[in-house]
Design an enzyme around this catalytic site. Structure first.
Site, PDB file in Angstrom:
ATOM      1  N   HIS A  93      12.299  44.921  -8.850  1.00  0.00           N
ATOM      2  CA  HIS A  93      13.106  45.939  -9.530  1.00  0.00           C
ATOM      3  C   HIS A  93      12.267  47.009 -10.056  1.00  0.00           C
ATOM      4  CE1 HIS A  93      15.254  47.946 -12.314  1.00  0.00           C
ATOM      5  NE2 HIS A  93      14.826  47.516 -13.409  1.00  0.00           N
ATOM      6  N   TYR A 114      19.614  56.934   9.784  1.00  0.00           N
ATOM      7  CA  TYR A 114      19.684  55.217  10.160  1.00  0.00           C
ATOM      8  C   TYR A 114      19.072  54.345   9.526  1.00  0.00           C
ATOM      9  CZ  TYR A 114      15.423  55.237  13.017  1.00  0.00           C
ATOM     10  OH  TYR A 114      14.105  55.383  13.441  1.00  0.00           O
TER      11      TYR A 114
END
Length: 217
Positions: A93, A114
């Site tokens: 995190h 993509y």
């Protein structure tokens, strides 16, 4: 592998937060699953001062089993993700600048590129806002991570998970890179988003992305 080796790997990865710009100062946290639950970084300790003994061992009931310091205030969502995602072996995190900037606008990252598929789906979702260190934030993060390996946290930062600590860290780097690219693309207007059929094709290709080719005998 001894217990000390993964502890040192956690410290080395935490030190890389500042070096790579993924987080600054004491912000961010990370954890690694183990047989007792998970090892997590302590709350508020500068990363250069961290030692293997500084890390906190917690179980999946949320109890501290070993360690003299307080665990990261975000241990709740680490625990919740491990309970919800059996394949997750590590969680990173961070408050990386571009991902956090998008999260402060409560913006998902659509399939403008993509490589969004690297996080496991056709978007990188932004979890709904909740106060840090709360069970509500844990629920929101788990929901945003459904069928995904990364998400943004509204007005907060990003979360990435992986089958190894290196994989989770690398994914956090990629999410930050995609966030920067998305921010740049939005400077020129609304980016063209790949359609669902194309993303299904790409997600199929990503099943073998980066894997070793098997030799035929």
């Amino acid at each position: 592998m001894s217990d000390r080796l993964p502890r040192q790997e956690i410290i080395n990865t935490a030190l890389a937060f500042n070096r790579t710009g993924l987080s600054v100062g004491r912000s961010g946290n990370l954890s690694v699953r183990n047989s007792q639950g998970f090892l997590i970084t302590p709350s508020g300790l500068p990363y250069p001062e961290m030692t293997p003994e500084s890390l906190i061992q917690m179980d999946l009931d949320g109890r501290v089993l070993a360690g003299d310091l307080e665990p990261s205030s975000e241990w709740h969502f680490h625990r919740a993700i491990y309970l919800a995602r059996s394949e997750a072996e590590a969680i990173v995190h961070v408050h990386s600048p571009y991902a956090t900037g998008l999260a402060c606008n409560r913006s998902d990252i659509p399939a403008f590129h993509y490589m969004v598929a690297v996080a496991g789906g056709d978007s990188i979702r932004c979890a709904e806002y909740a106060t840090f260190g709360t069970e509500e934030l844990s629920r929101n993060a788990v929901e945003a991570l459904e069928d995904r390996r990364a998400c943004l946290l509204a007005n907060h930062g990003q979360v990435a998970l992986g089958t190894t600590l290196q994989a989770a860290f690398d994914l956090a780097v990629e999410v930050e890179n995609l966030s920067r690219q998305y921010w740049i693309s939005r400077l020129f207007g609304d980016p063209v988003v790949l359609d669902s059929d194309e993303m299904k094709t790409i997600l199929g290709k990503f099943k073998s992305y980066g894997k070793t080719r098997q030799r035929k005998e």
